[in-house]
Design a protein around this motif. Structure first.
Motif, PDB file in Angstrom:
ATOM      1  N   PRO A  44     -41.699  14.270 -11.422  1.00 39.01           N
ATOM      2  CA  PRO A  44     -42.977  13.981 -11.871  1.00 39.01           C
ATOM      3  C   PRO A  44     -44.127  14.503 -10.712  1.00 39.01           C
ATOM      4  O   PRO A  44     -43.796  14.559  -9.602  1.00 39.01           O
ATOM      5  N   ILE A  45     -45.420  14.477 -11.192  1.00 42.95           N
ATOM      6  CA  ILE A  45     -46.372  15.087 -10.167  1.00 42.95           C
ATOM      7  C   ILE A  45     -47.602  13.940 -10.030  1.00 42.95           C
ATOM      8  O   ILE A  45     -47.610  13.479 -11.005  1.00 42.95           O
ATOM      9  N   ARG A  72     -41.403  10.831  -1.758  1.00 44.24           N
ATOM     10  CA  ARG A  72     -41.348  12.174  -1.578  1.00 44.24           C
ATOM     11  C   ARG A  72     -40.127  12.682  -2.393  1.00 44.24           C
ATOM     12  O   ARG A  72     -39.994  13.503  -2.935  1.00 44.24           O
ATOM     13  N   GLU A  73     -39.156  11.686  -2.417  1.00 45.76           N
ATOM     14  CA  GLU A  73     -37.697  12.108  -3.230  1.00 45.76           C
ATOM     15  C   GLU A  73     -38.035  11.799  -4.743  1.00 45.76           C
ATOM     16  O   GLU A  73     -37.467  12.676  -5.314  1.00 45.76           O
ATOM     17  N   LEU A  74     -39.070  10.979  -5.061  1.00 43.52           N
ATOM     18  CA  LEU A  74     -39.105  10.743  -6.536  1.00 43.52           C
ATOM     19  C   LEU A  74     -40.142  11.703  -7.125  1.00 43.52           C
ATOM     20  O   LEU A  74     -40.003  12.254  -8.378  1.00 43.52           O
ATOM     21  N   VAL A  75     -41.193  12.130  -6.540  1.00 42.19           N
ATOM     22  CA  VAL A  75     -42.329  12.573  -7.190  1.00 42.19           C
ATOM     23  C   VAL A  75     -42.804  14.027  -6.195  1.00 42.19           C
ATOM     24  O   VAL A  75     -42.483  13.667  -4.947  1.00 42.19           O
ATOM     25  N   ILE A 132     -50.022  17.517 -16.432  1.00 41.98           N
ATOM     26  CA  ILE A 132     -49.639  16.627 -15.342  1.00 41.98           C
ATOM     27  C   ILE A 132     -49.091  15.644 -16.337  1.00 41.98           C
ATOM     28  O   ILE A 132     -47.792  14.968 -15.842  1.00 41.98           O
ATOM     29  N   ALA A 133     -49.497  15.049 -17.261  1.00 37.06           N
ATOM     30  CA  ALA A 133     -48.821  13.971 -17.973  1.00 37.06           C
ATOM     31  C   ALA A 133     -47.645  14.207 -18.692  1.00 37.06           C
ATOM     32  O   ALA A 133     -46.613  13.540 -18.756  1.00 37.06           O
ATOM     33  N   ASP A 134     -47.693  15.785 -18.991  1.00 32.39           N
ATOM     34  CA  ASP A 134     -46.020  16.226 -19.845  1.00 32.39           C
ATOM     35  C   ASP A 134     -44.883  16.026 -18.561  1.00 32.39           C
ATOM     36  O   ASP A 134     -44.065  15.959 -19.150  1.00 32.39           O
ATOM     37  N   PHE A 199     -42.522   4.326 -10.218  1.00 34.00           N
ATOM     38  CA  PHE A 199     -41.500   5.643 -10.672  1.00 34.00           C
ATOM     39  C   PHE A 199     -40.283   5.406 -10.467  1.00 34.00           C
ATOM     40  O   PHE A 199     -39.371   5.865 -11.250  1.00 34.00           O
ATOM     41  N   THR A 200     -40.029   4.217  -9.596  1.00 35.11           N
ATOM     42  CA  THR A 200     -38.618   3.764  -9.967  1.00 35.11           C
ATOM     43  C   THR A 200     -38.243   3.091 -11.192  1.00 35.11           C
ATOM     44  O   THR A 200     -37.164   3.333 -11.783  1.00 35.11           O
ATOM     45  N   GLU A 201     -39.082   2.335 -11.529  1.00 41.51           N
ATOM     46  CA  GLU A 201     -38.874   1.541 -12.936  1.00 41.51           C
ATOM     47  C   GLU A 201     -39.032   2.433 -13.918  1.00 41.51           C
ATOM     48  O   GLU A 201     -38.286   2.461 -15.118  1.00 41.51           O
ATOM     49  N   CYS A 202     -39.850   3.679 -14.113  1.00 41.46           N
ATOM     50  CA  CYS A 202     -39.950   4.707 -15.113  1.00 41.46           C
ATOM     51  C   CYS A 202     -38.794   5.395 -15.071  1.00 41.46           C
ATOM     52  O   CYS A 202     -38.116   6.028 -16.216  1.00 41.46           O
TER      53      CYS A 202
END
Length: 398
Positions: A44-45, A72-75, A132-134, A199-202
């Motif tokens: 994700p961005i 940084r690992e997630l997004v 970005i939402a995509d 983002f962890t929850e997502c």
């Protein structure tokens, strides 16, 4: 054509712009329009777009991101600001550009970060939000202070979960934890952890992203659409029309002087009167009774010129203050208490002056409490002096 609309409305999407946007985000060759690369296109961005100056705090966001290895690992991080392809004539922008390049080198961000020069095409930017939402990303507005925050409205309208500063109007736009998230720009580590948690929850539950996205859209549709704005404007217009008719035609009111009160001369509600649905005719002598009873009701009269003597300087000072705040003037972390006090004084002065303004149009012929109005006038005068004193202090300390 609507520029900002939800990413989920596929039929309205400007898909012809997607190759250009994809090149902007992931193009492998750096040039004057973009710097650094995104190696992992599956992430994700986190996206931000603003002027490149100190108060917008984009370099702060980059530093938060650079320090937090989990984030940084997630997004990935994408920032749209300034024009790194040419030298700026603005000393503040020059300093921010220098700082951004230093942060890129310090935290070795190439591969996870993309710096795109300012994009002036609003239609293109609307589709950029949706793109970005995509990616199931988010918009971050990290300003030290934001007077309103149009990019927050734009991002939420496009369905992008939004994290925005808690200093200024974005704190009113977003309901924290429901339609988005508040971040404290002076506590970057906590802001970064809030992003990590989201983002962890997502990642565990993809529907979490959808919930925040939908709640953001719901909030905008309830509070920040042109339809809502026009309805409020029509309400205010109706109220103004009511008082204007009272002054011009001497109607609507039937005074019961023996009880020291006045009331409508039929079962018509004040709301109906204000919207102009009914006109109640009263006799001239009834209106004479009303005017004659004013001293009894309120003690003494007050003319509109008295109110304007306070309203005009109050609006002038508060308008200058609002312009200062919208440009980020006097917002300095080292003088945070003074800055917040100045902000409060400016907004309160403006609100009070705008409240007194309708009274200046109705006086002296409408019975209002002179004592109450005079108290409000004294408060407005005091706030003007307080705002000026705070501005002087901030100028001296800056």
């Amino acid at each position: 054509m609507a520029i900002y609309f939800p990413y989920s409305e596929d039929k309205r999407r400007l898909t012809t712009l997607h190759p250009e946007i994809e090149e902007l985000l992931y193009g492998p060759v750096q040039n004057t329009e973009y710097m650094c690369m995104l190696n992992d296109r599956n992430k994700p961005i986190i996206f931000s777009m603003a002027r490149l100056d100190h108060v917008k705090n984009l370099t702060g966001l980059i530093e938060w991101y650079g320090k937090n290895t989990h984030l940084r690992e997630l997004v990935n991080l994408v920032v749209v600001a300034g024009d790194h392809g040419k030298d700026s004539n603005d000393t503040e922008e020059q300093a921010e550009m220098k700082k951004m390049k230093s942060l890129i080198a310090t935290y070795n961000l190439n591969g996870q970060f993309r710096w795109i020069s300012a994009q002036m095409n609003t239609v293109h930017n609307g589709e950029l939000y949706r793109y970005i939402a995509d990616t199931r990303g988010a918009f971050v507005q990290p300003a030290l202070y934001e007077a309103f925050g149009p990019t927050v409205i734009e991002a939420m309208t496009c369905g992008l979960p939004t994290f925005a500063t808690n200093n200024g109007w974005p704190a009113e736009i977003i309901v924290h934890g429901v339609s988005g998230f508040h971040i404290d720009p002076y506590q970057g580590d906590k802001a970064a952890e809030l992003l990590v948690d989201f983002f962890t929850e997502c990642k565990k539950d993809p529907s979490h992203w959808d919930r925040v996205s939908q709640e953001g859209l719901k909030r905008i549709n309830e509070k920040y659409t042109w339809k809502t704005y026009s309805e409020r404007l029509m309400t205010l217009t109706g109220v103004y029309g009511f008082w204007k008719y009272v002054l011009k035609h001497k109607s609507y009111l039937d005074l019961s002087s023996h009880r020291g009160s006045y009331q409508t001369s039929s079962n018509t509600t004040m709301a109906e009167i204000a919207m102009g649905h009914h006109i109640i005719n009263v006799q001239e002598d009834d209106m004479d009774m009303l005017v004659a009873a004013v001293p009894t009701l309120v003690g003494e009269t007050l003319v509109w010129k008295d109110v304007l003597m306070v309203v005009v300087p109050s609006i002038t000072v508060s308008a200058i203050g609002l312009l200062d705040l919208s440009d980020g003037v006097y917002v300095d972390p080292s003088h945070e208490i003074l800055s917040k006090a100045y902000t409060f004084a400016v907004f309160t002065t403006f609100t009070l002056a705008m409240g007194l303004l309708p009274l200046s149009a109705t006086l002296p012929r409408v019975p209002v409490s002179v004592a109450m109005v005079k108290k409000l006038m004294w408060v407005a005068v005091a706030l003007v002096y307080i705002a000026l004193a705070l501005k002087a202090a901030l100028l001296i300390l800056s």
